[in-house]
Enzyme design. Structure first.
Site, PDB file in Angstrom:
ATOM      1  CD  GLN A 149      -2.431   1.074   2.832  1.00  9.89           C
ATOM      2  OE1 GLN A 149      -2.328   0.074   3.551  1.00  9.89           O
ATOM      3  NE2 GLN A 149      -3.071   2.141   3.221  1.00  9.89           N
ATOM      4  CB  SER A 162       2.892   7.053   4.416  1.00  9.94           C
ATOM      5  OG  SER A 162       1.809   6.529   5.118  1.00  9.94           O
ATOM      6  CD  GLU A 199      -4.340   1.062   7.051  1.00 11.27           C
ATOM      7  OE1 GLU A 199      -4.714   2.120   6.528  1.00 11.27           O
ATOM      8  OE2 GLU A 199      -3.155   0.754   7.187  1.00 11.27           O
ATOM      9  CG  ASN A 240      -2.523   5.241  19.900  1.00 10.95           C
ATOM     10  OD1 ASN A 240      -2.947   4.416  19.084  1.00 10.95           O
ATOM     11  ND2 ASN A 240      -1.803   4.906  20.947  1.00 10.95           N
ATOM     12  CD  GLU A 241      -0.923  10.758  19.422  1.00 14.81           C
ATOM     13  OE1 GLU A 241      -0.720  10.155  18.350  1.00 14.81           O
ATOM     14  OE2 GLU A 241      -0.350  10.463  20.483  1.00 14.81           O
TER      15      GLU A 241
HETATM   16  C1  LIG Z   1       4.859  -0.340  11.210  1.00  9.09           C
HETATM   17  C2  LIG Z   1       4.350   0.652  10.207  1.00  9.09           C
HETATM   18  C3  LIG Z   1       3.908   0.207   8.973  1.00  9.09           C
HETATM   19  C4  LIG Z   1       3.429   1.113   8.023  1.00  9.09           C
HETATM   20  N1  LIG Z   1       3.032   0.641   6.798  1.00  9.09           N
HETATM   21  C5  LIG Z   1       2.607   1.518   5.866  1.00  9.09           C
HETATM   22  C6  LIG Z   1       2.253   1.053   4.560  1.00  9.09           C
HETATM   23  O1  LIG Z   1       2.331  -0.145   4.244  1.00  9.09           O
HETATM   24  N2  LIG Z   1       1.846   1.966   3.638  1.00  9.09           N
HETATM   25  C7  LIG Z   1       1.748   3.305   3.926  1.00  9.09           C
HETATM   26  O2  LIG Z   1       1.342   4.061   3.054  1.00  9.09           O
HETATM   27  N3  LIG Z   1       2.099   3.772   5.158  1.00  9.09           N
HETATM   28  C8  LIG Z   1       2.523   2.912   6.127  1.00  9.09           C
HETATM   29  N4  LIG Z   1       2.882   3.380   7.365  1.00  9.09           N
HETATM   30  C9  LIG Z   1       2.864   4.821   7.618  1.00  9.09           C
HETATM   31  C10 LIG Z   1       1.751   5.280   8.523  1.00  9.09           C
HETATM   32  O3  LIG Z   1       0.510   5.253   7.870  1.00  9.09           O
HETATM   33  C11 LIG Z   1       2.119   6.688   8.998  1.00  9.09           C
HETATM   34  O4  LIG Z   1       3.316   6.597   9.745  1.00  9.09           O
HETATM   35  C12 LIG Z   1       1.031   7.305   9.835  1.00  9.09           C
HETATM   36  O5  LIG Z   1      -0.082   7.603   9.055  1.00  9.09           O
HETATM   37  C13 LIG Z   1       1.520   8.588  10.553  1.00  9.09           C
HETATM   38  O6  LIG Z   1       2.095   9.464   9.654  1.00  9.09           O
HETATM   39  P1  LIG Z   1       3.547  10.118   9.905  1.00  9.09           P
HETATM   40  O7  LIG Z   1       4.485   9.018  10.260  1.00  9.09           O
HETATM   41  O8  LIG Z   1       3.861  10.984   8.742  1.00  9.09           O
HETATM   42  O9  LIG Z   1       3.370  10.996  11.224  1.00  9.09           O
HETATM   43  P2  LIG Z   1       2.733  12.454  11.301  1.00  9.09           P
HETATM   44  O10 LIG Z   1       1.433  12.468  10.585  1.00  9.09           O
HETATM   45  O11 LIG Z   1       3.763  13.452  10.868  1.00  9.09           O
HETATM   46  O12 LIG Z   1       2.466  12.588  12.847  1.00  9.09           O
HETATM   47  C14 LIG Z   1       3.482  12.994  13.780  1.00  9.09           C
HETATM   48  C15 LIG Z   1       2.818  13.150  15.151  1.00  9.09           C
HETATM   49  O13 LIG Z   1       1.805  14.193  15.100  1.00  9.09           O
HETATM   50  C16 LIG Z   1       0.550  13.685  15.548  1.00  9.09           C
HETATM   51  N5  LIG Z   1      -0.536  14.291  14.761  1.00  9.09           N
HETATM   52  C17 LIG Z   1      -0.576  14.428  13.399  1.00  9.09           C
HETATM   53  N6  LIG Z   1      -1.743  14.999  13.034  1.00  9.09           N
HETATM   54  C18 LIG Z   1      -2.446  15.226  14.177  1.00  9.09           C
HETATM   55  C19 LIG Z   1      -3.715  15.804  14.455  1.00  9.09           C
HETATM   56  N7  LIG Z   1      -4.496  16.244  13.458  1.00  9.09           N
HETATM   57  N8  LIG Z   1      -4.114  15.863  15.761  1.00  9.09           N
HETATM   58  C20 LIG Z   1      -3.321  15.396  16.763  1.00  9.09           C
HETATM   59  N9  LIG Z   1      -2.087  14.852  16.558  1.00  9.09           N
HETATM   60  C21 LIG Z   1      -1.668  14.762  15.286  1.00  9.09           C
HETATM   61  C22 LIG Z   1       0.620  12.195  15.298  1.00  9.09           C
HETATM   62  O14 LIG Z   1      -0.272  11.486  16.150  1.00  9.09           O
HETATM   63  C23 LIG Z   1       2.076  11.884  15.602  1.00  9.09           C
HETATM   64  O15 LIG Z   1       2.265  11.721  17.002  1.00  9.09           O
HETATM   65  C24 LIG Z   1       3.369   2.500   8.324  1.00  9.09           C
HETATM   66  C25 LIG Z   1       3.815   2.948   9.575  1.00  9.09           C
HETATM   67  C26 LIG Z   1       4.303   2.043  10.509  1.00  9.09           C
HETATM   68  C27 LIG Z   1       4.773   2.571  11.837  1.00  9.09           C
END
Ligand SMILES: Cc1cc2nc3c(=O)[nH]c(=O)nc-3n(C[C@H](O)[C@H](O)[C@H](O)COP(=O)(O)OP(=O)(O)OC[C@H]3O[C@@H](n4cnc5c(N)ncnc54)[C@H](O)[C@@H]3O)c2cc1C
Length: 406
Positions: A126, A129, A245, A372-373
């Site tokens: 998928q 991100s 998902e 979680n958030e």
């Molecule tokens: C083990 C693992 C497998 C994954 N597999 C896939 C995959 O197969 N395909 C794929 O596309 N993605 C994948 N991901 C990515 C995943 O979907 C993203 O990491 C996730 O959506 C969070 O995005 P980010 O890492 O950019 O964090 P960010 O969005 O930058 O968030 C950073 C922090 O800010 C907080 N935050 C952000 N927005 C808000 C809000 N509106 N209100 C309050 N707090 C907020 C978040 O909770 C977090 O603590 C995977 C991630 C992990 C850890």
């Protein structure tokens, strides 16, 4: 919900259990194999289970499934976990990519892809991100531009893509129009992960594994016939993926984080004199963990009940994932705290080697598929009806937002 099997369910459970017992040697062992996927072994395992009729049970027959019930699938999941058989390699394909192809693909795409996906002949990933768009997925920047022949040229970068390095295909969300609001200029494709210009680089995780990747697209050509849904309708297509998902991660029927008893057994066998280890505090910890486990289990059962009645659980599925990751976290922390060094060797609740592996993987689970958030925001706004977050970017085009550095 009735927690006992009906006669039909009991018969199905007996059939599944007998098959798994008979083929245990070929199906492998979780504690021995750990969490990493051996590409060939994992694909063979999925093919064996598919050929026996135990993969994609709820999928329509024409998509390669059995047209069965969510309860039948839940029983298989429980029995597979009970037998200590490793997870399927293509869970993302089955849980997220397949339902997206079923919902939005052409008949030709469905014919070519779905059965092979279920059988593990093709592994899927998928590709959503990006480095600057995770929670705010609609801010993604990977561009797809159509040429005069109708083919699309894709350039950009994805990240955290689970199993991209082993995958044959992926569902890829791209920006096709930067001059409309960010949710509206997106288009989804099926991409061949072996196509020229696709590079997947595994990223090392703190579990020691390297199961997710950064993926680069350098002028990758995709035929228009590989589009999923209409041009500009990618957000709606992505919502199918994200809803699926949430259900997959919501724990419907699975006992994520269950088995507090297992920790208790390990602790009792390793530290004989539990009574001396500040017993009241230890008991309190077990009780807290047990309550969290039950919370996760019953939230999962609520999802299952909704599915069994033919309704599609909505944002409350987010509660299942929240409850599951919290329970698993409490349990793993407790196991590691009480077992000390022994936690490295004692198998965790799911039969994987080492509680510390579960502990190290859990922060990732609390991020993947919605942090979680973000899940709490969804529950607050869409289940509890609290006021929504301010959305200052709603009336701006993606190009304006990007220029402002958003
Ligand atoms: C083990 C693992 C497998 C994954 N597999 C896939 C995959 O197969 N395909 C794929 O596309 N993605 C994948 N991901 C990515 C995943 O979907 C993203 O990491 C996730 O959506 C969070 O995005 P980010 O890492 O950019 O964090 P960010 O969005 O930058 O968030 C950073 C922090 O800010 C907080 N935050 C952000 N927005 C808000 C809000 N509106 N209100 C309050 N707090 C907020 C978040 O909770 C977090 O603590 C995977 C991630 C992990 C850890």
């Amino acid at each position: 919900m009735d927690f006992d099997d009906t006669p039909d369910e009991a018969a199905w459970r007996a059939e599944v259990r007998a098959f798994l017992a008979e083929h245990k040697a070929e199906l492998g062992d979780r504690a021995e194999e750990g969490r990493a996927f051996d590409n060939e072994v994992s694909r063979r395992r999925q093919a064996l289970l598919y050929d026996a009729g135990y993969v994609g049970v709820t999928w329509p027959v024409e998509a390669g499934g059995r047209g069965g019930t969510p309860m039948q699938q839940a029983i298989i999941d429980q029995e597979v976990a009970r037998a200590g058989i490793p997870a399927l390699i293509n869970l993302i394909g089955i849980g997220m990519c397949g339902p997206t192809v079923i919902g939005h693909g052409s008949d030709d795409q469905k014919d070519r892809y779905l059965r092979r996906l279920l059988r593990g002949d093709d592994v899927w990933c998928q590709l959503f991100s990006e480095p600057a768009s995770g929670s705010d997925l609609a801010a993604l920047r990977t561009r797809a531009v159509q040429d005069e022949q109708g083919d699309w040229h894709v350039t950009g970068q994805k990240v955290w893509t689970t199993l991209a390095h082993l995958s044959d295909y992926g569902i890829l969300l791209t920006r096709t129009d930067p001059d409309v609001a960010k949710h509206r200029g997106l288009t989804m494709f099926v991409v061949d992960m072996k196509a020229p210009g696709v590079t997947a680089r595994p990223l090392r995780q703190m579990t020691g594994g390297a199961e997710f990747n950064e993926v680069f697209f350098d002028d990758v050509v995709i035929r228009d016939s590989e589009r999923l849904g209409d041009v500009g309708d990618g957000w709606r297509v992505a919502l199918t993926t994200l809803m699926s998902e949430r259900l997959t991660l919501g724990g419907g029927g699975s006992d994520i984080g269950a088995n507090v008893e297992k920790v208790a057994e390990h602790v009792a066998s390793r530290i004989g004199a539990l009574a001396e280890v500040r017993q009241a505090l230890v008991r309190q910890d077990f009780a807290r963990s047990y309550v969290a486990t039950l919370g996760a289990r019953y939230t999962g059962y609520r999802l299952l009940t909704a599915l069994s009645r033919g309704t599609f659980p909505g944002p409350e599925a987010s509660a299942g994932k929240l409850a599951g990751t919290r329970a698993a976290r409490e349990l793993a922390d407790l196991a590691v705290r009480l077992l000390g060094d022994d936690a490295v060797y004692a198998a965790d609740a799911a039969g994987n080697a080492g509680w510390q592996m579960l502990q190290a993987g859990l922060p990732g689970m609390a991020i993947a598929g919605g942090t979680n958030e973000v899940l709490r925001n969804i529950i607050g706004e869409r289940v509890l009806g609290l006021p929504p977050e301010p959305r200052a970017d709603k009336d701006k085009t993606f190009r304006e937002l990007a220029a402002a550095g958003a």
